[in-house]
Design a protein around this motif. Structure first.
Motif, PDB file in Angstrom:
ATOM      1  N   GLU A   1      18.408  -1.406   7.411  1.00 32.49           N
ATOM      2  CA  GLU A   1      17.117  -0.832   7.036  1.00 32.49           C
ATOM      3  C   GLU A   1      16.799  -1.138   5.573  1.00 32.49           C
ATOM      4  O   GLU A   1      15.649  -1.451   5.220  1.00 32.49           O
ATOM      5  CB  GLU A   1      17.154   0.682   7.256  1.00 32.49           C
ATOM      6  N   PHE A   2      17.821  -1.092   4.726  1.00 34.65           N
ATOM      7  CA  PHE A   2      17.661  -1.388   3.302  1.00 34.65           C
ATOM      8  C   PHE A   2      17.169  -2.820   3.092  1.00 34.65           C
ATOM      9  O   PHE A   2      16.235  -3.072   2.308  1.00 34.65           O
ATOM     10  CB  PHE A   2      19.010  -1.168   2.620  1.00 34.65           C
ATOM     11  N   ARG A   3      17.778  -3.753   3.807  1.00 36.37           N
ATOM     12  CA  ARG A   3      17.376  -5.155   3.683  1.00 36.37           C
ATOM     13  C   ARG A   3      15.946  -5.375   4.165  1.00 36.37           C
ATOM     14  O   ARG A   3      15.178  -6.131   3.560  1.00 36.37           O
ATOM     15  CB  ARG A   3      18.337  -6.022   4.505  1.00 36.37           C
ATOM     16  N   ARG A   4      15.591  -4.727   5.271  1.00 34.36           N
ATOM     17  CA  ARG A   4      14.229  -4.882   5.810  1.00 34.36           C
ATOM     18  C   ARG A   4      13.193  -4.359   4.829  1.00 34.36           C
ATOM     19  O   ARG A   4      12.105  -4.925   4.709  1.00 34.36           O
ATOM     20  CB  ARG A   4      14.097  -4.149   7.149  1.00 34.36           C
ATOM     21  N   ARG A   5      13.506  -3.286   4.135  1.00 29.66           N
ATOM     22  CA  ARG A   5      12.560  -2.714   3.173  1.00 29.66           C
ATOM     23  C   ARG A   5      12.416  -3.593   1.932  1.00 29.66           C
ATOM     24  O   ARG A   5      11.343  -3.643   1.329  1.00 29.66           O
ATOM     25  CB  ARG A   5      13.022  -1.323   2.758  1.00 29.66           C
TER      26      ARG A   5
ATOM     27  N   GLY B   1      13.971  -4.735 -14.723  1.00 31.39           N
ATOM     28  CA  GLY B   1      13.158  -3.532 -14.592  1.00 31.39           C
ATOM     29  C   GLY B   1      12.395  -3.495 -13.271  1.00 31.39           C
ATOM     30  O   GLY B   1      12.319  -2.455 -12.616  1.00 31.39           O
ATOM     31  N   GLU B   2      11.830  -4.638 -12.883  1.00 33.12           N
ATOM     32  CA  GLU B   2      11.084  -4.698 -11.630  1.00 33.12           C
ATOM     33  C   GLU B   2      12.001  -4.481 -10.435  1.00 33.12           C
ATOM     34  O   GLU B   2      11.663  -3.754  -9.496  1.00 33.12           O
ATOM     35  CB  GLU B   2      10.378  -6.049 -11.504  1.00 33.12           C
ATOM     36  N   MET B   3      13.182  -5.097 -10.471  1.00 33.50           N
ATOM     37  CA  MET B   3      14.124  -4.932  -9.361  1.00 33.50           C
ATOM     38  C   MET B   3      14.582  -3.489  -9.243  1.00 33.50           C
ATOM     39  O   MET B   3      14.707  -2.949  -8.140  1.00 33.50           O
ATOM     40  CB  MET B   3      15.345  -5.839  -9.563  1.00 33.50           C
ATOM     41  N   ARG B   4      14.842  -2.868 -10.379  1.00 27.54           N
ATOM     42  CA  ARG B   4      15.309  -1.469 -10.352  1.00 27.54           C
ATOM     43  C   ARG B   4      14.292  -0.576  -9.637  1.00 27.54           C
ATOM     44  O   ARG B   4      14.653   0.240  -8.785  1.00 27.54           O
ATOM     45  CB  ARG B   4      15.546  -0.962 -11.778  1.00 27.54           C
ATOM     46  N   ALA B   5      13.021  -0.730  -9.965  1.00 26.23           N
ATOM     47  CA  ALA B   5      11.979   0.093  -9.350  1.00 26.23           C
ATOM     48  C   ALA B   5      11.865  -0.182  -7.852  1.00 26.23           C
ATOM     49  O   ALA B   5      11.721   0.745  -7.044  1.00 26.23           O
ATOM     50  CB  ALA B   5      10.640  -0.164 -10.037  1.00 26.23           C
ATOM     51  N   LYS B   6      11.944  -1.439  -7.458  1.00 23.97           N
ATOM     52  CA  LYS B   6      11.811  -1.796  -6.050  1.00 23.97           C
ATOM     53  C   LYS B   6      13.011  -1.317  -5.228  1.00 23.97           C
ATOM     54  O   LYS B   6      12.851  -0.864  -4.082  1.00 23.97           O
ATOM     55  CB  LYS B   6      11.645  -3.308  -5.908  1.00 23.97           C
ATOM     56  N   ILE B   7      14.199  -1.413  -5.804  1.00 19.68           N
ATOM     57  CA  ILE B   7      15.406  -0.970  -5.086  1.00 19.68           C
ATOM     58  C   ILE B   7      15.388   0.543  -4.914  1.00 19.68           C
ATOM     59  O   ILE B   7      15.731   1.067  -3.840  1.00 19.68           O
ATOM     60  CB  ILE B   7      16.671  -1.434  -5.824  1.00 19.68           C
ATOM     61  N   LYS B   8      14.994   1.267  -5.946  1.00 17.39           N
ATOM     62  CA  LYS B   8      14.910   2.730  -5.838  1.00 17.39           C
ATOM     63  C   LYS B   8      13.916   3.138  -4.762  1.00 17.39           C
ATOM     64  O   LYS B   8      14.160   4.082  -4.002  1.00 17.39           O
ATOM     65  CB  LYS B   8      14.515   3.331  -7.184  1.00 17.39           C
ATOM     66  N   ALA B   9      12.801   2.444  -4.698  1.00 18.44           N
ATOM     67  CA  ALA B   9      11.809   2.764  -3.674  1.00 18.44           C
ATOM     68  C   ALA B   9      12.354   2.499  -2.276  1.00 18.44           C
ATOM     69  O   ALA B   9      12.123   3.280  -1.345  1.00 18.44           O
ATOM     70  CB  ALA B   9      10.536   1.947  -3.908  1.00 18.44           C
TER      71      ALA B   9
ATOM     72  N   MET C   1      15.367   2.695  -1.314  1.00 23.70           N
ATOM     73  CA  MET C   1      16.441   3.634  -0.996  1.00 23.70           C
ATOM     74  C   MET C   1      15.926   4.948  -0.424  1.00 23.70           C
ATOM     75  O   MET C   1      16.699   5.708   0.170  1.00 23.70           O
ATOM     76  CB  MET C   1      17.269   3.936  -2.256  1.00 23.70           C
ATOM     77  N   PHE C   2      14.661   5.223  -0.551  1.00 24.25           N
ATOM     78  CA  PHE C   2      14.113   6.516  -0.137  1.00 24.25           C
ATOM     79  C   PHE C   2      14.391   6.775   1.344  1.00 24.25           C
ATOM     80  O   PHE C   2      13.914   6.076   2.213  1.00 24.25           O
ATOM     81  CB  PHE C   2      12.609   6.551  -0.400  1.00 24.25           C
ATOM     82  N   ARG C   3      15.234   7.765   1.623  1.00 21.73           N
ATOM     83  CA  ARG C   3      15.611   8.188   2.977  1.00 21.73           C
ATOM     84  C   ARG C   3      16.200   7.055   3.809  1.00 21.73           C
ATOM     85  O   ARG C   3      16.170   7.089   5.043  1.00 21.73           O
ATOM     86  CB  ARG C   3      14.417   8.800   3.700  1.00 21.73           C
ATOM     87  N   CYS C   4      16.724   6.025   3.160  1.00 24.51           N
ATOM     88  CA  CYS C   4      17.309   4.888   3.869  1.00 24.51           C
ATOM     89  C   CYS C   4      18.676   5.282   4.430  1.00 24.51           C
ATOM     90  O   CYS C   4      19.474   5.935   3.757  1.00 24.51           O
ATOM     91  CB  CYS C   4      17.439   3.703   2.911  1.00 24.51           C
ATOM     92  N   LYS C   5      18.965   4.855   5.667  1.00 23.54           N
ATOM     93  CA  LYS C   5      20.181   5.299   6.345  1.00 23.54           C
ATOM     94  C   LYS C   5      21.151   4.175   6.696  1.00 23.54           C
ATOM     95  O   LYS C   5      22.221   4.446   7.253  1.00 23.54           O
ATOM     96  CB  LYS C   5      19.800   6.046   7.624  1.00 23.54           C
TER      97      LYS C   5
ATOM     98  N   MET D   1       0.824  -1.215   0.000  1.00 23.60           N
ATOM     99  CA  MET D   1       0.000   0.000   0.000  1.00 23.60           C
ATOM    100  C   MET D   1       0.860   1.268   0.000  1.00 23.60           C
ATOM    101  O   MET D   1       0.347   2.371   0.212  1.00 23.60           O
ATOM    102  CB  MET D   1      -0.954  -0.008   1.196  1.00 23.60           C
ATOM    103  N   ARG D   2       2.175   1.110  -0.247  1.00 23.02           N
ATOM    104  CA  ARG D   2       3.099   2.242  -0.430  1.00 23.02           C
ATOM    105  C   ARG D   2       3.153   3.171   0.781  1.00 23.02           C
ATOM    106  O   ARG D   2       3.361   4.359   0.663  1.00 23.02           O
ATOM    107  CB  ARG D   2       2.717   3.062  -1.672  1.00 23.02           C
ATOM    108  N   GLU D   3       2.972   2.578   1.964  1.00 23.87           N
ATOM    109  CA  GLU D   3       2.953   3.391   3.167  1.00 23.87           C
ATOM    110  C   GLU D   3       4.315   4.010   3.461  1.00 23.87           C
ATOM    111  O   GLU D   3       4.410   5.101   4.017  1.00 23.87           O
ATOM    112  CB  GLU D   3       2.506   2.530   4.361  1.00 23.87           C
ATOM    113  N   PHE D   4       5.391   3.313   3.076  1.00 22.62           N
ATOM    114  CA  PHE D   4       6.734   3.785   3.414  1.00 22.62           C
ATOM    115  C   PHE D   4       7.494   4.296   2.200  1.00 22.62           C
ATOM    116  O   PHE D   4       8.701   4.483   2.249  1.00 22.62           O
ATOM    117  CB  PHE D   4       7.525   2.653   4.080  1.00 22.62           C
ATOM    118  N   HIS D   5       6.795   4.521   1.103  1.00 21.05           N
ATOM    119  CA  HIS D   5       7.430   5.008  -0.115  1.00 21.05           C
ATOM    120  C   HIS D   5       7.329   6.533  -0.198  1.00 21.05           C
ATOM    121  O   HIS D   5       6.591   7.169   0.546  1.00 21.05           O
ATOM    122  CB  HIS D   5       6.777   4.380  -1.352  1.00 21.05           C
TER     123      HIS D   5
END
Length: 315
Positions: free
Chosen positions: A186-190, A168-176, A178-182, A19-23
Motif C-alpha cells: 500500500e505504501f508503494r502504491r501511494r 524536503g519534498e520527499m519527506r513531505a510526500k513520504i509522511k503523507a 504513511m497516513f493510516r498505511c498498513k 487533489m489530496r483525496e487520500f491524504h
C-alpha cells in the motif's frame, strides 16, 4: 524551474494524489492546494474529474495507463512572481513544447511546502482517440524547461540547493503516504503517483531486508537520511501497528435489570394480596380499595378460622 515526469497510471490514483483525496484531511486542508486550470473535464471535484478522464480514455482502450503526470517546481526566489495566472501560463507553454495538446488536463498547485510547484495531469488519449506522442519525453522536457527559464528569467538553482529541496519534498510526500498505511504494498502504491520509488537492500548474511532507499528519479536517499522515522525497521513496525489496530465497534447497549423489592404482607392479609394482585393482572378492571364491606370482611375471617374436615367415616 524543474519538471519531473512521474509514473503513468489510472485517473483515480493520480487525480486522487494531486487533489489530496487520500491524504489526512486535517493536515491537507482546502488551503494547501487548489485547482488553477483545467480543460475537457466536467467539473472541479475529484469524482467528476476522474469520470471525465475515464470517458476520454475509453476512446483508445489499447493504452493501459492512460493518465500522465508531471510535477513542475521552482526556486523559492521566484515565489513573489508565481501567481496562479503566471503558473498557468508557464504550464500551458510547457505542455505546448512537450506536445501535450488537444487533450484533457488539470493543473493543481500545491501550497503545503515552501517550494512552489504545480502538477500537470493529462489524458494520454487525445480528443481524437489517438495517443499523445511521448517519444524522447525526458530530452524534450529538459529543453522545454531551459527555454522557459531563459525566456522569463527564472532562477537556475545550484545542485546543492536542488539536493536539499529534494530531501524536503520527499519527506513531505513520504509522511503523507504513511497516513493510516498498513503494508509495504500500500505504501508503494501511494508513493508511485508522487513520483517516488522504493528500493530495499538486504543483509548479506541473512538475506532479509535491512534498509530502504527512496528515489525521485533524480536523487536517491537512504530512508534514515531523509528522516530517522523512515528507516526500514521503524516503517515496518509502523505498518504492523496500523494493521493491528481495529476500528472501535459500537457497543450494544447493556440491558438494565431493575428488581423491585415488595414489602411482605402479614399472613392475615394473604387473601387481600391475592385479590389485589389478580385484579391488577387483568388490567385493573377490578380494583381493591381500602374499606371493604364489614360483612364481607367478617366472612373472610370466619373462613380462615374454619377447621379442616377430617377424613374417615361419619359416626
Amino acid at each position: 524551474m524543474i519538471a519531473k515526469i512521474l509514473a503513468k497510471g489510472g485517473a483515480s490514483d493520480i487525480v486522487g494524489y494531486v487533489m489530496r483525496e487520500f491524504h489526512d484531511k486535517e493536515k491537507y486542508t482546502a488551503d494547501t492546494w487548489r485547482l488553477i486550470d483545467s480543460d475537457g473535464v466536467f467539473g472541479d471535484d475529484y469524482r467528476r474529474i476522474v469520470d471525465s478522464f475515464d470517458i476520454g480514455a475509453s476512446l483508445n482502450k489499447r493504452i493501459s495507463k492512460p493518465v500522465g503526470h508531471i510535477s513542475v517546481s521552482f526556486d523559492k526566489a521566484d515565489l513573489p512572481r508565481l501567481t496562479d495566472d503566471f503558473m498557468v501560463q508557464l504550464a500551458k507553454e510547457y505542455m505546448e513544447r512537450m506536445g501535450i495538446k488537444d487533450t484533457q488536463y488539470i493543473i493543481v498547485r500545491h501550497l503545503e511546502t515552501s517550494s512552489p510547484h504545480f502538477h500537470i495531469v493529462y489524458n494520454r488519449v487525445n480528443l481524437h482517440g489517438k495517443a499523445i506522442d511521448e517519444s524522447n519525453n525526458f530530452d524534450k522536457s529538459h529543453k522545454a524547461t531551459k527555454a522557459i527559464k531563459l525566456k522569463y528569467g527564472l532562477t537556475f538553482s545550484p545542485k546543492k540547493k536542488l539536493y536539499e529541496d529534494a530531501i524536503g519534498e520527499m519527506r513531505a510526500k513520504i509522511k503523507a503516504a504513511m497516513f493510516r498505511c498498513k503494508s509495504w504494498d500500500e505504501f508503494r502504491r501511494r508513493l508511485a503517483p508522487a513520483g517516488i520509488t522504493v528500493e530495499f537492500y538486504n543483509d548479506r548474511d541473512t538475506g532479509k531486508p535491512q534498509g530502504i532507499r527512496f528515489s525521485d528519479g533524480e536523487f536517491t536517499f537512504n530512508g534514515s537520511k531523509i528522516d530517522r522515522a523512515f528507516s526500514y525497521r521503524r516503517l515496518d513496525k509502523f505498518f504492523a501497528k496500523n494493521a493491528g489496530i481495529r476500528e472501535a465497534q459500537p457497543q450494544r447497549p447493556i440491558p438494565i435489570s431493575v428488581t423491585a423489592k415488595v414489602k411482605e404482607a402479614p399472613v392475615a392479609n394473604v387473601v387481600e394480596n391475592i385479590i389485589e394482585t389478580g385484579c391488577q393482572a387483568i388490567g385493573g378492571l377490578f380494583q381493591v380499595r381500602p374499606g371493604y364491606d364489614p360483612e364481607e370482611e367478617a366472612f373472610i375471617r370466619a373462613m380462615k378460622k374454619k377447621p379442616k374436615k377430617t377424613k374417615g367415616r361419619s359416626l
